[in-house]
Motif scaffolding. Structure first.
Motif, PDB file in Angstrom:
ATOM      1  N   VAL A 141     -15.402 -15.263  18.823  1.00  0.00           N
ATOM      2  CA  VAL A 141     -16.468 -14.308  18.505  1.00  0.00           C
ATOM      3  C   VAL A 141     -17.623 -15.124  17.920  1.00  0.00           C
ATOM      4  CG1 VAL A 141     -17.089 -12.243  17.209  1.00  0.00           C
ATOM      5  CG2 VAL A 141     -14.747 -12.536  18.045  1.00  0.00           C
ATOM      6  N   ALA A 142     -18.704 -15.207  18.677  1.00  0.00           N
ATOM      7  CA  ALA A 142     -19.796 -16.138  18.375  1.00  0.00           C
ATOM      8  C   ALA A 142     -20.371 -15.990  16.978  1.00  0.00           C
ATOM      9  CB  ALA A 142     -20.891 -15.997  19.415  1.00  0.00           C
ATOM     10  N   ASN A 143     -20.532 -14.781  16.504  1.00  0.00           N
ATOM     11  CA  ASN A 143     -21.170 -14.603  15.201  1.00  0.00           C
ATOM     12  C   ASN A 143     -20.172 -14.583  14.039  1.00  0.00           C
ATOM     13  OD1 ASN A 143     -20.076 -12.134  15.882  1.00  0.00           O
ATOM     14  ND2 ASN A 143     -21.781 -10.932  15.083  1.00  0.00           N
ATOM     15  N   LYS A 144     -18.894 -14.825  14.319  1.00  0.00           N
ATOM     16  CA  LYS A 144     -17.881 -14.810  13.258  1.00  0.00           C
ATOM     17  C   LYS A 144     -17.126 -16.127  13.120  1.00  0.00           C
ATOM     18  CE  LYS A 144     -17.071  -9.875  13.164  1.00  0.00           C
ATOM     19  NZ  LYS A 144     -16.086  -8.809  13.181  1.00  0.00           N
ATOM     20  N   VAL A 145     -16.730 -16.741  14.222  1.00  0.00           N
ATOM     21  CA  VAL A 145     -15.908 -17.954  14.177  1.00  0.00           C
ATOM     22  C   VAL A 145     -16.698 -19.097  13.551  1.00  0.00           C
ATOM     23  CG1 VAL A 145     -14.759 -19.701  15.603  1.00  0.00           C
ATOM     24  CG2 VAL A 145     -14.424 -17.280  16.093  1.00  0.00           C
ATOM     25  N   THR A 146     -16.062 -19.798  12.608  1.00  0.00           N
ATOM     26  CA  THR A 146     -16.715 -20.929  11.937  1.00  0.00           C
ATOM     27  C   THR A 146     -16.202 -22.280  12.437  1.00  0.00           C
ATOM     28  OG1 THR A 146     -15.091 -20.857  10.143  1.00  0.00           O
ATOM     29  CG2 THR A 146     -17.147 -19.604   9.834  1.00  0.00           C
ATOM     30  N   HIS A 147     -14.951 -22.314  12.936  1.00  0.00           N
ATOM     31  CA  HIS A 147     -14.339 -23.559  13.398  1.00  0.00           C
ATOM     32  C   HIS A 147     -13.586 -23.307  14.707  1.00  0.00           C
ATOM     33  CE1 HIS A 147     -14.838 -24.223   9.090  1.00  0.00           C
ATOM     34  NE2 HIS A 147     -14.745 -25.515   9.319  1.00  0.00           N
TER      35      HIS A 147
END
Length: 117
Positions: free
Chosen positions: A66-72
């Motif tokens: 999820v582009a706007n949520k995943v950090t790594h």
């Protein structure tokens, strides 16, 4: 029993021969609660192990990228659909599985330090 850095056990092992999981009271890695981690390129058993390690370090796991949520994004190989998408999104950190193993080794150091005091 003291361990040197060169004789460090794997994440789930202690020299005593029993398999354990790290003590949850250590609250995982500082700051990891804000991380949302996704995996790509892992086989089933490796994927399950890495999902467990992500949870134990205090981070959250997301199966879809999820582009706007995943950090790594943990990449077994730096290739594939998720990898190509994450490359375009500058805020997602691209790392390999050794990054995760490193963090767990650091966590073990904290556990051994606490047990030796």
């Amino acid at each position: 029993m003291k361990l040197s850095r060169t004789s460090r056990p794997c994440f789930y092992e202690l020299i005593l021969g029993s398999l354990i999981q790290p003590v949850k009271d250590f609250n995982g890695i500082p700051g990891a609660r804000r991380w949302i981690v996704c995996l790509t390129g892992c086989e089933r058993q490796d994927r399950d192990d890495m999902k467990t390690m992500v949870g134990l370090m205090g981070a959250n796991f997301s199966k879809p990228l999820v582009a706007n949520k995943v950090t790594h994004l943990i990449c077994y190989k730096f290739e594939g659909e998720k990898y190509e998408l994450a490359k375009k999104i500058k805020k997602i950190k691209l790392v390999n599985h050794r990054w995760l193993e490193h963090w767990h080794a650091e966590c073990l150091d904290l556990v051994f330090l606490a047990l030796s005091n």
